[in-house]
Motif scaffolding. Structure first.
Motif, PDB file in Angstrom:
ATOM      1  N   ALA B 281     -43.549  20.709 -41.063  1.00  0.00           N
ATOM      2  CA  ALA B 281     -44.883  20.904 -40.833  1.00  0.00           C
ATOM      3  C   ALA B 281     -45.301  22.219 -40.981  1.00  0.00           C
ATOM      4  O   ALA B 281     -44.253  23.025 -41.030  1.00  0.00           O
ATOM      5  CB  ALA B 281     -45.526  20.328 -39.336  1.00  0.00           C
ATOM      6  N   VAL B 282     -46.639  22.267 -41.284  1.00  0.00           N
ATOM      7  CA  VAL B 282     -47.030  23.849 -41.155  1.00  0.00           C
ATOM      8  C   VAL B 282     -48.122  23.989 -40.361  1.00  0.00           C
ATOM      9  O   VAL B 282     -49.162  23.180 -40.230  1.00  0.00           O
ATOM     10  CB  VAL B 282     -47.707  24.338 -42.743  1.00  0.00           C
ATOM     11  CG1 VAL B 282     -48.166  25.622 -42.659  1.00  0.00           C
ATOM     12  CG2 VAL B 282     -46.544  24.179 -43.736  1.00  0.00           C
ATOM     13  N   VAL B 283     -48.082  24.911 -39.234  1.00  0.00           N
ATOM     14  CA  VAL B 283     -49.311  25.115 -38.383  1.00  0.00           C
ATOM     15  C   VAL B 283     -50.137  26.186 -39.136  1.00  0.00           C
ATOM     16  O   VAL B 283     -49.789  26.899 -39.578  1.00  0.00           O
ATOM     17  CB  VAL B 283     -48.675  25.286 -37.013  1.00  0.00           C
ATOM     18  CG1 VAL B 283     -47.962  24.342 -36.218  1.00  0.00           C
ATOM     19  CG2 VAL B 283     -48.318  26.636 -37.062  1.00  0.00           C
ATOM     20  N   GLY B 284     -51.535  25.481 -38.924  1.00  0.00           N
ATOM     21  CA  GLY B 284     -52.407  26.739 -39.178  1.00  0.00           C
ATOM     22  C   GLY B 284     -53.431  27.181 -38.212  1.00  0.00           C
ATOM     23  O   GLY B 284     -53.976  26.249 -37.551  1.00  0.00           O
ATOM     24  N   THR B 285     -53.453  28.465 -37.978  1.00  0.00           N
ATOM     25  CA  THR B 285     -54.375  28.827 -36.997  1.00  0.00           C
ATOM     26  C   THR B 285     -55.228  30.005 -37.663  1.00  0.00           C
ATOM     27  O   THR B 285     -54.502  30.969 -38.378  1.00  0.00           O
ATOM     28  CB  THR B 285     -53.807  29.326 -35.723  1.00  0.00           C
ATOM     29  OG1 THR B 285     -54.737  30.137 -34.878  1.00  0.00           O
ATOM     30  CG2 THR B 285     -52.373  30.302 -36.098  1.00  0.00           C
ATOM     31  N   ARG B 286     -56.585  29.921 -37.501  1.00  0.00           N
ATOM     32  CA  ARG B 286     -57.426  31.297 -38.092  1.00  0.00           C
ATOM     33  C   ARG B 286     -56.954  32.238 -37.253  1.00  0.00           C
ATOM     34  O   ARG B 286     -57.000  32.355 -35.847  1.00  0.00           O
ATOM     35  CB  ARG B 286     -58.734  30.847 -38.090  1.00  0.00           C
ATOM     36  CG  ARG B 286     -58.967  29.797 -38.915  1.00  0.00           C
ATOM     37  CD  ARG B 286     -60.551  29.828 -39.588  1.00  0.00           C
ATOM     38  NE  ARG B 286     -60.643  28.728 -40.595  1.00  0.00           N
ATOM     39  CZ  ARG B 286     -60.476  28.463 -41.697  1.00  0.00           C
ATOM     40  NH1 ARG B 286     -59.822  29.631 -42.241  1.00  0.00           N
ATOM     41  NH2 ARG B 286     -60.572  27.481 -42.494  1.00  0.00           N
ATOM     42  N   PRO B 287     -57.008  33.775 -37.873  1.00  0.00           N
ATOM     43  CA  PRO B 287     -56.808  34.771 -37.217  1.00  0.00           C
ATOM     44  C   PRO B 287     -57.851  34.939 -35.684  1.00  0.00           C
ATOM     45  O   PRO B 287     -57.372  35.605 -34.741  1.00  0.00           O
ATOM     46  CB  PRO B 287     -57.021  35.753 -38.173  1.00  0.00           C
ATOM     47  CG  PRO B 287     -56.641  35.485 -39.340  1.00  0.00           C
ATOM     48  CD  PRO B 287     -57.247  33.735 -39.361  1.00  0.00           C
TER      49      PRO B 287
END
Ligand SMILES: Nc1ncnc2c1ncn2[C@@H]1O[C@H](COP(=O)(O)OP(=O)(O)O)[C@@H](O)[C@H]1O
Ligand SMILES: [Mg+2]
Lengths: 293, 364
Positions: B281-287
């Protein structure tokens, strides 16, 4: 004067030096220019001399200026005046130049902007023709025009050129067109113009400098062309000036050099006038050939 | 009605390069659609097929209710603005504006009135008698805009029209174009727009909807808000938003996800959104959604660099060997950020989880 500061004196010294160097440069240019132009100047001067004076010295100023050469030369030794020969030249040059401009533009536009079957091969043959020595085609052409019954008419002299027969001009215009961005033509198409309208309203104005060069080259080369008329024209009343000049050497036993020189001056005059009038565009046209873009 | 439909649109260039791979897209009448994507992703190619400047290799383009594949550009009821303005260099501004109408054979009085109207809208009245080379970039682009406007087309096509302008002018032209679009719509004129740009800021600020493209494929079509909040895949997630979203390799195990040796609980909200549990998986979170905290569950990271931007600070930190960016308020930074190790907590409600193998967002 004594209160000049050191800086002022320095500045004056520098100004004087630059003046001297400019002067030297201009003198040098004038001298070299004069040497290069001397034959032409001599030609003009000598055309006003008497026959005996022409070979008396290398000076160009006539001692007793006379327009005799012009008057007698204009009459020629034929039943026609020199005006007739100018008119003949004009009759060859006009359709040839106009035809060249139109046909080469169309051909170059097609090669530069459209895809069509055999385009590569056709353009290759244009280049091949460019590299082909002129003389190779003289005999087949002569036979072809003879069979068409075009001998002793102006047609062989201008029809091939008016049908984009001059590969050099087509090539030159293609190169120029390739260096122009296509955005404007696309904008015109979006604006509703068809290919021909795009060519006339958008491409030709942008092509103008190159086109003017083409016309000038064609004008001068045709004016100077000797071999073409010599091969195809046999009656004196159809001679252009290049042949007529030769004629005046042929027919007089004792050459009337001043007449020949006078008519030479008249012969180069149109080319000179046209060149100077169009000089600006001309130089723009050849120098912006492949570079811009 | 100038609805535009692309149906299975394909483009294969002469050198057998396939630039567009069967695109399907419907653009509503009056909609401002932006094509965005990195350079070379075939935005221009697609636009030029709509314009009729590029031959269509497969599929069809429908404008209004006409299939236009075989129509020349002039008959498609479109107008186009080019990146390099493409003004006719030998014609005055007036001539540039008039050209299309003249070709269409409109009477002179009508042309003059149209020029008058467009010049007033775009404030180019004083420039009407100048040649294109006597115009600044911004003025030239306004004239180009006028040349499109004057034709009252069904569809406006823009190909990176602002790329040649400086940043300040670009910002003001952006507003001018969107205002113009709104104005046309209010007047009831058909004003569908397809606007190509590589700049995601332009896309986000101007588009009603945005079509994100990559390598001749459509990655997602959605409103700016939707793209930002619910990116469909890794590519969109990384392309939209500034600074870029942090995309970090992670593992899902049971009720937590781990990055390197650190792990956090998934929580009920995220758990409920998950449609799959990818092995990789890749987790994505905006700065903006990665905040600096004093305690509670969070990742520990080494602070590498802090960029002070005024009312906020961009923190560049090292999380288990991966570079992450966090945008925090200047006040938070003063109290919590002045140390070598910082604690960063992602907002789990706005966290995205992507399947690393196909890039799909499994947390929508
Ligand atoms: N005339 C052409 N011949 C071959 N390939 C082309 C041609 N024009 C563009 N391409 C290729 O098609 C792809 C898409 O180009 P383009 O539509 O200009 O991209 P964009 O506008 O998104 O930057 C690029 O990879 C480009 O190299
Ligand atoms: Mg492009």
């Amino acid at each position: 004067m004594t209160d000049l500061t050191f800086n002022d004196r320095q500045a004056m010294r520098r100004a004087r030096l630059s003046l001297i160097s400019t002067a030297i440069r201009y003198i040098l240019l004038c001298v070299v220019g004069f040497v290069m132009l001397y034959p032409l100047i001599w030609l003009v001067g000598a055309s006003f001399k008497t026959n005996s004076e022409i070979f008396a010295g290398a000076g160009f100023l006539p001692e007793n200026p006379t327009a005799d050469g012009y008057i007698k030369g204009w009459q020629t030794s034929t039943p026609y005046t020199f005006g007739r020969f100018f008119w003949n030249s004009f009759l060859i040059i006009l359709p040839k130049v106009i035809g060249t401009a139109i046909s080469c533009t169309l051909a170059a536009y097609a090669f530069a902007r459209f895809d069509f079957p055999l385009k590569k091969i056709l353009f290759g043959s244009v280049i091949a023709i460019l590299l082909l020595p002129n003389v190779v085609t003289r005999i087949p052409q002569y036979i072809l025009f003879r069979d068409l019954g075009w001998l002793d008419s102006f047609l062989p002299l201008w029809v091939p050129s008016a049908l984009a027969g001059d590969a050099f001009f087509v090539f030159m215009l293609v190169q120029f067109l390739r260096s122009l961005p296509t955005d404007m033509e696309e904008a015109a198409r979006v604006d509703g113009a068809n290919s021909l309208q795009t060519l006339i309203y958008i491409v030709v104005p942008m092509l103008a400098p190159a086109l003017i060069s083409v016309c000038l080259f064609q004008f001068m080369w045709t004016m100077n062309d000797f071999l073409g008329p010599l091969i195809y024209l046999s009656s004196v009343d159809k001679y252009p000036v290049s042949l007529a000049l030769k004629l005046s050497i042929d027919t007089t036993e004792a050459f009337e050099w001043n007449r020949i020189l006078a008519m030479s001056v008249l012969t180069i005059a149109p080319a000179l006038i046209v060149f100077f009038a169009a000089q600006r565009y001309f130089i723009e046209g050849i120098s912006s050939g492949g570079i811009k873009g | 009605m100038a609805k535009v439909q692309l149906k299975n649109l394909e483009k294969v260039y002469g050198n057998a390069f396939k630039a567009v791979h069967g695109i399907n897209l419907e653009i509503d009448d009056g909609e401002f659609m932006v094509f965005v994507g990195p350079s070379g992703c075939a935005k221009s190619t697609t636009l030029r097929m709509v314009a009729g400047l590029e031959e269509i290799s497969g599929g069809e383009v429908v404008i209004g209710d006409r299939r236009v594949n075989e129509l020349p550009p002039g008959k498609r009821s479109i107008a186009m603005v080019f990146q390099n303005y493409a003004l006719y260099p030998h014609m005055k501004v007036r001539g540039n504006l008039a050209f299309g109408l003249k070709i269409a054979g409109k009477p002179k009085a009508e042309i003059d009135a149209a020029i008058e109207r467009v010049a007033r809208i775009l404030e180019i009245e004083p420039l009407l008698d100048r040649l294109p080379k006597q115009l600044s970039g911004g003025q030239a682009q306004r004239v180009a805009l006028g040349r499109a406007l004057i034709k009252k087309p069904g569809v406006f096509l823009f190909d990176e029209p602002l790329s040649n302008l400086d940043a300040k002018l670009r910002a003001s032209m952006r507003v001018r174009i969107t205002d113009l679009h709104r104005q046309l719509k209010a007047e009831g004129l058909s004003s569908t727009v397809i606007y190509v740009t590589h700049d995601q800021t332009e896309a986000m600020t101007m588009g009603d909807r945005i079509c994100v493209m990559q390598a001749g494929h459509i990655m997602q079509v959605a409103t700016p808000k939707e793209l930002y909040e619910r990116p469909a895949n890794l590519f969109v997630a990384g392309f939209i938003g500034s600074p870029e979203m942090n995309l970090i390799d992670a593992k899902l195990d049971g009720s937590s996800f781990s990055v390197g040796s650190q792990s956090l609980p998934i929580g009920p909200h995220l758990e409920g959104r998950l449609s799959a549990r990818p092995a990789e998986a890749v987790v994505g979170t905006r700065p903006q959604h990665l905040s600096l905290v004093a305690d509670g569950p969070a990742f520990t990271a080494k602070l590498a660099n802090a960029e002070f931007m005024g009312h906020e600070v961009y923190l560049h930190a090292d999380l288990e060997g991966r570079r992450v960016v966090s945008v925090v308020g200047a006040a938070d930074f003063e109290t919590l950020g002045r140390s070598e190790t910082i604690r960063l907590r992602p907002d789990l409600e706005r966290l995205h989880i992507f399947d690393k193998t196909d890039g799909r967002n499994v947390s929508l």
